[in-house]
Design an enzyme around this catalytic site. Structure first.
Site, PDB file in Angstrom:
ATOM      1  CG  ASN A 194       1.271  -6.260  -0.738  1.00 16.75           C
ATOM      2  OD1 ASN A 194       0.193  -6.002  -0.210  1.00 16.75           O
ATOM      3  ND2 ASN A 194       2.141  -5.315  -1.104  1.00 16.75           N
ATOM      4  CE  LYS A 196       1.476  -4.092  -4.361  1.00 16.53           C
ATOM      5  NZ  LYS A 196       2.293  -3.414  -5.360  1.00 16.53           N
ATOM      6  CG  HIS A 236       4.756  -2.000   0.029  1.00 15.21           C
ATOM      7  ND1 HIS A 236       4.554  -1.119  -1.009  1.00 15.21           N
ATOM      8  CD2 HIS A 236       4.876  -3.227  -0.529  1.00 15.21           C
ATOM      9  CE1 HIS A 236       4.547  -1.806  -2.150  1.00 15.21           C
ATOM     10  NE2 HIS A 236       4.742  -3.088  -1.890  1.00 15.21           N
ATOM     11  CD  GLU A 241       2.335  -0.107  -3.771  1.00 17.58           C
ATOM     12  OE1 GLU A 241       1.475  -0.609  -3.028  1.00 17.58           O
ATOM     13  OE2 GLU A 241       2.745  -0.663  -4.819  1.00 17.58           O
ATOM     14  CD  GLU A 244       8.181  -5.475  -2.431  1.00 18.12           C
ATOM     15  OE1 GLU A 244       7.587  -6.416  -2.946  1.00 18.12           O
ATOM     16  OE2 GLU A 244       7.608  -4.483  -1.947  1.00 18.12           O
ATOM     17  N   GLY A 285       5.136  -3.509  -9.915  1.00 19.28           N
ATOM     18  CA  GLY A 285       3.952  -3.297 -10.757  1.00 19.28           C
ATOM     19  C   GLY A 285       4.276  -2.781 -12.143  1.00 19.28           C
ATOM     20  CB  SER A 289       7.578  -7.351 -12.066  1.00 21.15           C
ATOM     21  OG  SER A 289       6.979  -6.068 -12.127  1.00 21.15           O
TER      22      SER A 289
HETATM   23  P1  PGA Z   1       4.278  -6.542  -7.924  1.00 23.66           P
HETATM   24  O1  PGA Z   1       4.269  -5.902  -6.448  1.00 23.66           O
HETATM   25  O2  PGA Z   1       4.549  -8.018  -7.768  1.00 23.66           O
HETATM   26  O3  PGA Z   1       2.899  -6.261  -8.464  1.00 23.66           O
HETATM   27  O4  PGA Z   1       5.351  -5.853  -8.685  1.00 23.66           O
HETATM   28  C1  PGA Z   1       5.154  -6.330  -5.448  1.00 23.66           C
HETATM   29  C2  PGA Z   1       4.893  -5.547  -4.174  1.00 23.66           C
HETATM   30  O5  PGA Z   1       4.653  -4.338  -4.243  1.00 23.66           O
HETATM   31  O6  PGA Z   1       4.924  -6.108  -3.057  1.00 23.66           O
END
Ligand code: PGA
Length: 254
Positions: free
Chosen positions: A10, A12, A98, A100, A170, A176, A216
């Site tokens: 992803n 983003k 997601h 976010e 997640e 992140g 992560s």
């Molecule tokens: P990350 O994000 O691997 O940077 O923690 C995962 C995601 O949001 O899909």
């Protein structure tokens, strides 16, 4: 167990068109030269790169996905992108819900249910994201939260529709942040999700469902996570922006 192993990157809101093409070229070469087995690799860039990347990946086993989609087929929704438009680029997957999107754009389970239905009607496969916040983990309400996200977001689908769904767990506190759920904690939730699906649909459908872990994931922790019985791969954010890290994570999913 015959379900599909999947590693999805992803991206983003990162990478211009030119940068996307460069990263895709790099990943395509590494997948061809280094990846054995039948792990499905999916790249999920910003919308502007979908069509170009799909052309670049013709003849490769790498699939493309979009990060979001509107629930209506067309109309006066300035700034939005429809499932039909996504399909026309050559993409085959769409991320839905997601954290976010839920957090910064206020997406509700009801909207996500509608998006999921639309995506499937267009022959695309939804990667439906669920996960609890730090507070919900501390309050120990996370089972309930995830159950509600799955029930309200997915259980309006009939069996045939549901068979194209991929779920990504997640935990919001792990995205992140550098914090990862332990393999055992992640396994507990993946198992719960599979049980919910078995109870609502049936064992066979639950058994065939790919459930990805995200939050992560790095080359250093991927193998332990993917070794768990109900973890069928990963949804990778930060580490998917570096070709070497991403391919190492893909290799760990075998
Ligand atoms: P990350 O994000 O691997 O940077 O923690 C995962 C995601 O949001 O899909």
């Amino acid at each position: 167990m015959s379900r599909k192993k999947i590693v999805a990157g992803n991206w983003k809101m990162h990478k211009t068109l030119e940068e996307s093409m460069a990263l895709t070229t790099e990943i395509r070469g590494m997948v061809r030269d280094e990846l054995r087995g039948d792990t499905q690799v999916i790249l999920i860039p910003p919308f502007i790169s979908l069509a170009g990347m799909a052309r670049l990946l013709e003849g490769s086993a790498i699939a493309i996905g979009a990060q979001n989609c509107h629930w209506e087929d067309q109309g006066a929704y300035t700034g939005e992108i429809s499932a039909g438009m996504i399909k026309s680029t050559g993409a085959t997957y769409v991320l839905i819900g997601h954290s976010e999107r839920r957090m910064y754009f206020g997406e509700t389970n009801e909207q996500l249910a509608a998006k999921t239905k639309t995506v499937i009607r267009h022959g695309l496969k939804p990667i439906f994201c669920v996960g609890e916040s730090q507070q919900e983990r501390e309050d120990k309400t996370y089972f309930k939260v995830i159950e509600k996200q799955i029930t309200e977001g997915l259980f309006h689908l009939d069996r045939k529709e549901f068979s194209s769904v991929v779920i990504a767990y997640e935990p919001v506190w792990a995205i992140g942040t550098g914090l990862t759920a332990s393999p055992e904690d992640a396994q507990e939730i993946h198992h719960l999700i599979r049980k919910l699906v078995a109870n609502y649909y049936n064992e066979e459908i639950a058994d065939a469902l790919s459930i990805l872990y995200g939050g992560s994931v790095k080359p250093e922790n991927a193998a332990q996570l993917f070794a768990m019985a109900d973890i069928d791969g990963g949804l990778i954010g930060g580490a998917s922006l570096k070709a070497r890290d991403f391919i190492e994570i893909c290799k760990a999913a075998r």
